[in-house]
Motif scaffolding. Structure first.
Motif: not given
Length: 289
Positions: A146, A172-174, A124, A126, A170
């Motif tokens: 990032r 976002w987390i992808d 992932f 983030y 944080t």
């Protein structure tokens, strides 16, 4: 009946692992400083509150979105309402509202939610503080940017397993198939082991790490429970076939002026009166613009 999500299926693909979807979480695996100041025993009420419990669940429509609200009664007259707003695109906003009661309560180790993603989402990216783990009172040396990592790499090999892999501030987390976007900011852990794996009290069949007292002390199991570490080591931690994700409004500070009684500063201590509404949105790949 518990207000916990069990399934999140998009176009026939399940995004939660083992039926373990979003549910409240108030507990962290105790660190050495926590044992030194008595936190595991003092805050057990929040460990119990993290377990599934009955909730009052209601549902309604707001335009083309479905809104499900789950309210749980907690110890001390506290109440927690988790609201899920489900949009036609598949995106789901999760919002938590904590209403403090009148009874005095111990500090809360963390305030957030927890869920599991399939093993295929191990890697992932983030946008938050990193790349090293960081905490409310241990973050000045890490910087917001990032980062790319994996859940397997995030577990730092402490000789005695304990809380690890946390990231503050944080946005976002992808995870590829699933993007998690904070309403403002959040903190998180994403690991290939569970909170219970890292919590020495959960390690059944292990002796406690006794002080060098008398022989009779080493036989007092009741005295040890939630007060003494068990003899676990880094090689005792399994690599699970899922990703255990904890999203937090905050996790309390680690402290560390000493490890035999000094608590974290009050400014990094989670009191029930300090908790605020917070939330995030689960955005499946098909819902991204």
């Amino acid at each position: 009946t518990t207000g916990a999500a069990l399934s999140y299926e998009i176009d026939g693909t399940e995004l939660f692992a083992d039926g373990f979807g979003v549910r409240p979480n108030f507990w962290r695996a105790p660190v050495d400083n926590d044992y030194g100041d008595g936190m595991p025993r003092r805050t057990q009420v929040w460990k119990e509150a993290s377990r599934d419990a009955d909730a009052e669940v209601t549902g309604r429509m707001e335009g083309d979105a479905a809104v499900i609200a789950a309210t749980r009664a907690l110890a001390g007259g506290n109440r927690l309402t988790t609201t899920y707003t489900v949009y036609p695109s598949g995106a789901v906003n999760v919002r938590m509202h904590f209403a403090p009661g009148e009874e005095p309560m111990p500090e809360m180790p963390r305030y957030g939610v927890r869920f599991r993603l399939p093993e295929r989402m191990d890697a992932f990216a983030y946008f938050g503080r990193g790349p090293e783990e960081n905490y409310w009172d241990r973050k000045a040396g890490t910087f917001v940017s990032r980062y790319e990592t994996s859940a397997r790499r995030e577990c730092f090999p402490y000789v005695r397993p304990q809380e690890t892999g946390h990231h503050c501030d944080t946005e976002w987390i992808d995870f590829g198939e699933l993007l998690i976007v904070a309403d403002s900011t959040m903190a998180f852990n994403a690991l290939r082991c569970t909170v219970e794996d890292l919590d020495g009290e959960q390690a059944v069949g292990r002796d406690y790490q006794w002080h060098n007292w008398t022989k009779s002390d080493s036989n007092e199991a009741d005295k040890a429970r939630n007060a003494m570490r068990r003899q676990t080591h880094v090689n005792d931690i399994p690599v699970r076939d899922f990703v255990d994700v904890c999203l937090d409004y905050r996790q309390m500070g680690l402290g560390g002026y000493d490890s035999w009684g000094k608590r974290p500063e009050e400014s990094v201590t989670l009191r029930t009166g300090k908790l605020r509404d917070w939330g995030f949105t689960l955005v499946p790949k098909r819902a991204r613009k």
